[in-house]
Motif scaffolding. Structure first.
Motif, PDB file in Angstrom:
ATOM      1  N   THR A 102       0.836  -1.213   0.000  1.00 26.31           N
ATOM      2  CA  THR A 102       0.000   0.000   0.000  1.00 26.31           C
ATOM      3  C   THR A 102       0.864   1.255   0.000  1.00 26.31           C
ATOM      4  O   THR A 102       0.560   2.238  -0.686  1.00 26.31           O
ATOM      5  CB  THR A 102      -0.932   0.013   1.225  1.00 26.31           C
ATOM      6  OG1 THR A 102      -1.663  -1.220   1.287  1.00 26.31           O
ATOM      7  CG2 THR A 102      -1.921   1.173   1.145  1.00 26.31           C
ATOM      8  N   THR A 103       1.956   1.220   0.771  1.00 25.10           N
ATOM      9  CA  THR A 103       2.857   2.380   0.824  1.00 25.10           C
ATOM     10  C   THR A 103       3.496   2.634  -0.529  1.00 25.10           C
ATOM     11  O   THR A 103       3.633   3.782  -0.971  1.00 25.10           O
ATOM     12  CB  THR A 103       3.947   2.162   1.890  1.00 25.10           C
ATOM     13  OG1 THR A 103       3.326   1.953   3.166  1.00 25.10           O
ATOM     14  CG2 THR A 103       4.866   3.370   1.981  1.00 25.10           C
ATOM     15  N   LYS A 104       3.911   1.553  -1.201  1.00 24.74           N
ATOM     16  CA  LYS A 104       4.501   1.704  -2.532  1.00 24.74           C
ATOM     17  C   LYS A 104       3.485   2.288  -3.515  1.00 24.74           C
ATOM     18  O   LYS A 104       3.818   3.165  -4.325  1.00 24.74           O
ATOM     19  CB  LYS A 104       5.001   0.353  -3.048  1.00 24.74           C
ATOM     20  CG  LYS A 104       6.268  -0.144  -2.361  1.00 24.74           C
ATOM     21  CD  LYS A 104       6.681  -1.509  -2.893  1.00 24.74           C
ATOM     22  CE  LYS A 104       7.951  -2.008  -2.188  1.00 24.74           C
ATOM     23  NZ  LYS A 104       8.326  -3.371  -2.648  1.00 24.74           N
ATOM     24  N   ASP A 105       2.249   1.804  -3.437  1.00 18.97           N
ATOM     25  CA  ASP A 105       1.198   2.319  -4.312  1.00 18.97           C
ATOM     26  C   ASP A 105       0.934   3.802  -4.023  1.00 18.97           C
ATOM     27  O   ASP A 105       0.769   4.621  -4.938  1.00 18.97           O
ATOM     28  CB  ASP A 105      -0.082   1.509  -4.094  1.00 18.97           C
ATOM     29  CG  ASP A 105      -1.143   1.828  -5.137  1.00 18.97           C
ATOM     30  OD1 ASP A 105      -2.325   1.514  -4.909  1.00 18.97           O
ATOM     31  OD2 ASP A 105      -0.791   2.424  -6.186  1.00 18.97           O
ATOM     32  N   TYR A 106       0.927   4.147  -2.723  1.00 18.82           N
ATOM     33  CA  TYR A 106       0.727   5.543  -2.306  1.00 18.82           C
ATOM     34  C   TYR A 106       1.829   6.448  -2.884  1.00 18.82           C
ATOM     35  O   TYR A 106       1.558   7.503  -3.468  1.00 18.82           O
ATOM     36  CB  TYR A 106       0.720   5.612  -0.788  1.00 18.82           C
ATOM     37  CG  TYR A 106       0.742   7.008  -0.224  1.00 18.82           C
ATOM     38  CD1 TYR A 106       1.940   7.602   0.184  1.00 18.82           C
ATOM     39  CD2 TYR A 106      -0.419   7.734  -0.082  1.00 18.82           C
ATOM     40  CE1 TYR A 106       1.954   8.888   0.695  1.00 18.82           C
ATOM     41  CE2 TYR A 106      -0.412   9.027   0.434  1.00 18.82           C
ATOM     42  CZ  TYR A 106       0.776   9.597   0.826  1.00 18.82           C
ATOM     43  OH  TYR A 106       0.795  10.867   1.325  1.00 18.82           O
ATOM     44  N   ASP A 107       3.085   6.023  -2.731  1.00 18.09           N
ATOM     45  CA  ASP A 107       4.201   6.821  -3.246  1.00 18.09           C
ATOM     46  C   ASP A 107       4.109   6.996  -4.761  1.00 18.09           C
ATOM     47  O   ASP A 107       4.390   8.082  -5.306  1.00 18.09           O
ATOM     48  CB  ASP A 107       5.535   6.165  -2.888  1.00 18.09           C
ATOM     49  CG  ASP A 107       5.828   6.215  -1.397  1.00 18.09           C
ATOM     50  OD1 ASP A 107       6.650   5.399  -0.922  1.00 18.09           O
ATOM     51  OD2 ASP A 107       5.242   7.075  -0.710  1.00 18.09           O
ATOM     52  N   LYS A 108       3.704   5.932  -5.442  1.00 20.50           N
ATOM     53  CA  LYS A 108       3.584   5.976  -6.895  1.00 20.50           C
ATOM     54  C   LYS A 108       2.501   6.964  -7.329  1.00 20.50           C
ATOM     55  O   LYS A 108       2.699   7.757  -8.262  1.00 20.50           O
ATOM     56  CB  LYS A 108       3.264   4.563  -7.413  1.00 20.50           C
ATOM     57  CG  LYS A 108       3.109   4.481  -8.922  1.00 20.50           C
ATOM     58  CD  LYS A 108       2.772   3.045  -9.335  1.00 20.50           C
ATOM     59  CE  LYS A 108       2.508   2.972 -10.840  1.00 20.50           C
ATOM     60  NZ  LYS A 108       2.139   1.580 -11.241  1.00 20.50           N
ATOM     61  N   GLN A 109       1.345   6.931  -6.647  1.00 23.27           N
ATOM     62  CA  GLN A 109       0.245   7.826  -7.005  1.00 23.27           C
ATOM     63  C   GLN A 109       0.584   9.285  -6.699  1.00 23.27           C
ATOM     64  O   GLN A 109       0.245  10.183  -7.483  1.00 23.27           O
ATOM     65  CB  GLN A 109      -1.035   7.416  -6.238  1.00 23.27           C
ATOM     66  CG  GLN A 109      -1.516   6.003  -6.496  1.00 23.27           C
ATOM     67  CD  GLN A 109      -1.898   5.758  -7.947  1.00 23.27           C
ATOM     68  OE1 GLN A 109      -2.109   6.685  -8.714  1.00 23.27           O
ATOM     69  NE2 GLN A 109      -1.956   4.484  -8.335  1.00 23.27           N
ATOM     70  N   VAL A 110       1.260   9.526  -5.572  1.00 23.59           N
ATOM     71  CA  VAL A 110       1.664  10.897  -5.234  1.00 23.59           C
ATOM     72  C   VAL A 110       2.644  11.431  -6.263  1.00 23.59           C
ATOM     73  O   VAL A 110       2.543  12.582  -6.711  1.00 23.59           O
ATOM     74  CB  VAL A 110       2.285  10.955  -3.818  1.00 23.59           C
ATOM     75  CG1 VAL A 110       2.955  12.311  -3.576  1.00 23.59           C
ATOM     76  CG2 VAL A 110       1.218  10.710  -2.751  1.00 23.59           C
ATOM     77  N   GLU A 111       3.614  10.586  -6.646  1.00 21.90           N
ATOM     78  CA  GLU A 111       4.604  11.003  -7.631  1.00 21.90           C
ATOM     79  C   GLU A 111       3.928  11.352  -8.963  1.00 21.90           C
ATOM     80  O   GLU A 111       4.264  12.354  -9.611  1.00 21.90           O
ATOM     81  CB  GLU A 111       5.633   9.884  -7.839  1.00 21.90           C
ATOM     82  CG  GLU A 111       6.775  10.279  -8.765  1.00 21.90           C
ATOM     83  CD  GLU A 111       7.827   9.173  -8.862  1.00 21.90           C
ATOM     84  OE1 GLU A 111       8.713   9.301  -9.718  1.00 21.90           O
ATOM     85  OE2 GLU A 111       7.733   8.200  -8.093  1.00 21.90           O
ATOM     86  N   ARG A 112       2.959  10.535  -9.370  1.00 20.50           N
ATOM     87  CA  ARG A 112       2.235  10.803 -10.614  1.00 20.50           C
ATOM     88  C   ARG A 112       1.425  12.096 -10.503  1.00 20.50           C
ATOM     89  O   ARG A 112       1.389  12.893 -11.441  1.00 20.50           O
ATOM     90  CB  ARG A 112       1.306   9.621 -10.934  1.00 20.50           C
ATOM     91  CG  ARG A 112       0.435   9.821 -12.172  1.00 20.50           C
ATOM     92  CD  ARG A 112       1.247  10.050 -13.416  1.00 20.50           C
ATOM     93  NE  ARG A 112       0.402  10.178 -14.611  1.00 20.50           N
ATOM     94  CZ  ARG A 112       0.791  10.750 -15.739  1.00 20.50           C
ATOM     95  NH1 ARG A 112       2.026  11.237 -15.857  1.00 20.50           N
ATOM     96  NH2 ARG A 112      -0.025  10.821 -16.770  1.00 20.50           N
ATOM     97  N   TYR A 113       0.801  12.303  -9.356  1.00 15.25           N
ATOM     98  CA  TYR A 113       0.008  13.527  -9.166  1.00 15.25           C
ATOM     99  C   TYR A 113       0.895  14.770  -9.267  1.00 15.25           C
ATOM    100  O   TYR A 113       0.548  15.748  -9.937  1.00 15.25           O
ATOM    101  CB  TYR A 113      -0.696  13.506  -7.809  1.00 15.25           C
ATOM    102  CG  TYR A 113      -1.539  14.741  -7.591  1.00 15.25           C
ATOM    103  CD1 TYR A 113      -1.004  15.884  -6.991  1.00 15.25           C
ATOM    104  CD2 TYR A 113      -2.850  14.788  -8.028  1.00 15.25           C
ATOM    105  CE1 TYR A 113      -1.756  17.021  -6.828  1.00 15.25           C
ATOM    106  CE2 TYR A 113      -3.611  15.929  -7.867  1.00 15.25           C
ATOM    107  CZ  TYR A 113      -3.062  17.045  -7.263  1.00 15.25           C
ATOM    108  OH  TYR A 113      -3.817  18.171  -7.111  1.00 15.25           O
ATOM    109  N   LEU A 114       2.046  14.730  -8.589  1.00 11.63           N
ATOM    110  CA  LEU A 114       2.952  15.878  -8.620  1.00 11.63           C
ATOM    111  C   LEU A 114       3.459  16.142 -10.039  1.00 11.63           C
ATOM    112  O   LEU A 114       3.610  17.297 -10.457  1.00 11.63           O
ATOM    113  CB  LEU A 114       4.127  15.660  -7.673  1.00 11.63           C
ATOM    114  CG  LEU A 114       3.776  15.558  -6.181  1.00 11.63           C
ATOM    115  CD1 LEU A 114       5.029  15.301  -5.371  1.00 11.63           C
ATOM    116  CD2 LEU A 114       3.090  16.809  -5.699  1.00 11.63           C
TER     117      LEU A 114
END
Length: 649
Positions: free
Chosen positions: A623-635
């Motif tokens: 879940t943490t990896k998925d969270y980091d990936k989505q935040v990076e894409r959003y930014l």
């Protein structure tokens, strides 16, 4: 030999001693900042030097050959003069000297052996060289332009505001180029661009300068020495504000007194200032290197400069990840607001959100619309278009006119309107009124003093002290550091740093903005407002670099006749990118909640025994990896969107 010497000078008002056996020498070329609390005698020292006040005892000696000029806090002018006339009336001696020089030059063309004319011609030339009095009309026009007085040049000076009249007085006094220049709060009512011009002017000036200022960057830039007045005595320091802080700490250590709170505050100030100085020094070195490189680029390939300009603009758009996923309480949701006053657009299509614990500085030139934005937010003005949605919260408002104070009340009546001697604070504490006001540098003997009898700086202290007694979730401050001394500004900074709500403030004080603000609303031309996460001094430095780049590009032999100020258009967001940008904040918030639930389960014995610690650890990692990936894409998408908006502005 000293230009000015004070020997055992004493001065008191009633029972208050402001100068106590003061002795000092002022030498040619020194630029001395006078520091101290309001009411400690800074202005009195200047007035004693100019003989505007009589000293009680001691002696003040002046070199008879020098000229001394002083900028007062409230300069006086002939009521019949326009702005231009008011400035020129202060420069009569220079104008007469130029006229006489020209007349004698004409006479010498036919009578070139006249010794008397030659001697007078030489004398006038030396005088004009000494004060840099040549081309005085162009110098008047330049200083009026820099201090934004050109639009008022034909108006009667008495019709101007107090701040505008001070700029008129400042223009005249610096153009005189006296041997000794005394400046009392010269940066008051100047925006940062005017302050920069004044800094450069004074740094180049041959005048010996004594000045009073609360602008710590200005002091650090200008001062060669600092004289601090405290309880009538003067302590001398070498260097600017940075060196002053270091030397003062050493002095306090050597004295070995119980100064725990002051030393702690001082160390914080030193650490912060050193950080700022080192950063500015590195930036200055980098800018110098860039400048030399750019000069070479102009000769070889102007297109490189254009690319660098684009890169620098892109570099400035720093995105704070918390902006997108911030779940803090929403105070304002502002969408496409615009406002014009007297056919001048001050705010144009401004969209933003302001949340709990945001700390935002509103910056820009004088008259650009900063106070107008504040008045819209407190419902004193309505926008011409757009919408503002406001949450439920209480505002603490500090305005430059201190309307929250009643001149007929005493200090104790102001803070204890229902009687007694204890103040009820928002956090439930009820300190004694003197204990609380002592923290704002008031003496016990002032508790019965009427508000109307206080100085402007003391009234500002009262207003700020009163502001922090109220229960609020947002502070809105309009030029809070005006008329404050540095010790009071340090206290204000401490209160603001500890404040638990949001802060929105207007200020031209670069040091104060750098220290307090987390984000900037920067007013640009034609009502555009941009958001920046840079320190204000850093932002100004890079704006200056971009201007230099553009100017060099415009003057390049290979540059086109008409330069374009906008950067090349960037590709539009695709339909897929737009949909992702809209959906990602909710996805990120859901993942945050999921991570929180897993972490809570791992701390609960019944829960982790049921699901298994190994399984929970794997789930948390995924879940943490998925969270980091989505935040990076959003930014990434948000940066792309901002690039496009800025490029098409």
């Amino acid at each position: 030999m000293a230009l000015i010497t004070l020997q055992n000078v004493c001065k008191k008002y009633d029972t208050k001693v402001v100068l106590d056996d003061v002795s000092l020498n002022i030498h040619s070329g020194q630029k001395i900042a006078i520091l101290g609390q309001n009411g400690q005698g800074k202005t009195t020292l200047m007035n004693a030097i100019t003989k505007a006040v009589d000293i009680d005892s001691g002696e003040i000696s002046l070199d008879s050959s020098i000229t001394i000029e002083k900028l007062d806090q409230n300069p006086k002018f002939d009521d019949s003069h326009t702005v231009r006339q008011a400035i020129k009336s202060q420069l009569v001696d220079i104008s007469k000297a130029v006229q006489q020089y020209d007349e004698i030059s004409l006479q010498l063309s036919t009578d070139y052996e006249n010794k008397e004319l030659l001697a007078r011609h030489s004398q006038l030339g030396n005088f004009l060289d000494h004060i840099d009095g040549w081309d005085i009309e162009n110098k008047i026009q330049r200083v009026m332009m820099e201090f934004q007085l050109v639009q008022f040049q034909d108006k009667l000076v008495q019709t101007l505001s107090g701040g505008e009249q001070r700029r008129v007085g400042l223009s005249a006094v610096i153009l005189k180029n006296p041997d000794v220049l005394l400046l009392d709060e010269p940066t008051n009512h100047l925006d940062v661009y005017m302050v920069e011009y004044l800094e450069n002017y004074l740094l180049k000036s041959k005048s010996t300068i004594l000045f009073i200022s609360h602008d710590r960057y200005f002091i650090d830039s200008i001062a060669t020495n600092i004289y601090e007045i405290d309880e009538g005595r003067i302590q001398k320091y070498k260097g600017g504000y940075t060196e002053y802080l270091t030397q003062k700490e050493q002095l306090l250590n050597n004295m070995q007194k119980e100064q725990t709170n002051l030393q702690k505050r001082l160390k914080e100030e030193i650490l912060w200032m050193q950080k700022g100085v080192q950063a500015r020094r590195k930036r200055n070195e980098r800018r110098k290197k860039e400048y030399l490189q750019l000069k070479e680029f102009v000769k070889t390939n102007p297109s490189k400069i254009k690319k660098m300009a684009v890169d620098l603009q892109r570099e400035q758009r720093v995105f704070n990840g918390e902006k997108a996923i911030n779940k803090k309480k929403l105070l304002y949701n502002i969408k496409d607001i615009s406002k014009s006053i007297a056919d001048r657009q001050l705010i144009k299509n401004f969209t933003t959100t302001i949340r709990q614990k945001d700390c935002i500085a509103i910056v820009g030139p004088n008259g650009c619309g900063k106070s107008t934005l504040l008045n819209i937010l407190i419902d004193k003005l309505q926008p011409d278009s757009g919408s503002i949605k406001r949450g439920e919260f209480d505002i603490g408002y500090f305005d430059q006119n201190r309307q929250m104070l009643n001149d007929d009340d005493t200090l104790i009546e102001t803070f204890c309107p229902n009687g007694g001697e204890h103040i009820k604070l928002a956090d439930g504490r009820e300190p004694h009124v003197y204990g609380y006001l002592k923290g704002f540098l008031f003496d016990k003997g002032q508790l019965d003093k009427k508000i109307g009898a206080l100085s402007g700086g003391e009234k500002n202290r009262v207003a700020l002290a009163l502001l922090f007694t109220k229960k609020t979730q947002l502070l809105i401050l309009d030029e809070p550091t005006n008329d404050l001394d540095i010790p009071t500004i340090n206290i204000l900074e401490q209160y603001l740093c500890n404040y638990q709500g949001a802060i929105l403030f207007v200020s031209h004080d670069r040091y104060f903005v750098d220290k307090i603000a987390q984000k900037l609303f920067v007013f640009e031309n034609d009502g555009n407002i941009i958001e920046s996460y840079w320190e204000y001094s850093h932002y100004l430095s890079y704006q200056k670099s971009l201007t230099q780049i553009h100017d060099m590009d415009a003057h390049s032999p290979k540059a086109p006749k008409k330069m374009r100020d906008t950067v090349p258009k960037l590709p539009k967001l695709s339909y897929h990118d737009k949909k992702q940008l809209e959906s990602l904040p909710q996805i990120i918030e859901n993942l945050e909640q999921k991570i929180q639930l897993i972490q809570q389960c791992m701390q609960n014995k019944d829960c982790y025994e049921t699901k298994g610690l190994v399984q929970l650890s794997v789930e948390l990692d995924d879940t943490t990896k998925d969270y980091d990936k989505q935040v990076e894409r959003y930014l990434e998408l948000e940066q792309k969107r901002e690039d496009i908006e800025d490029a098409t502005r």
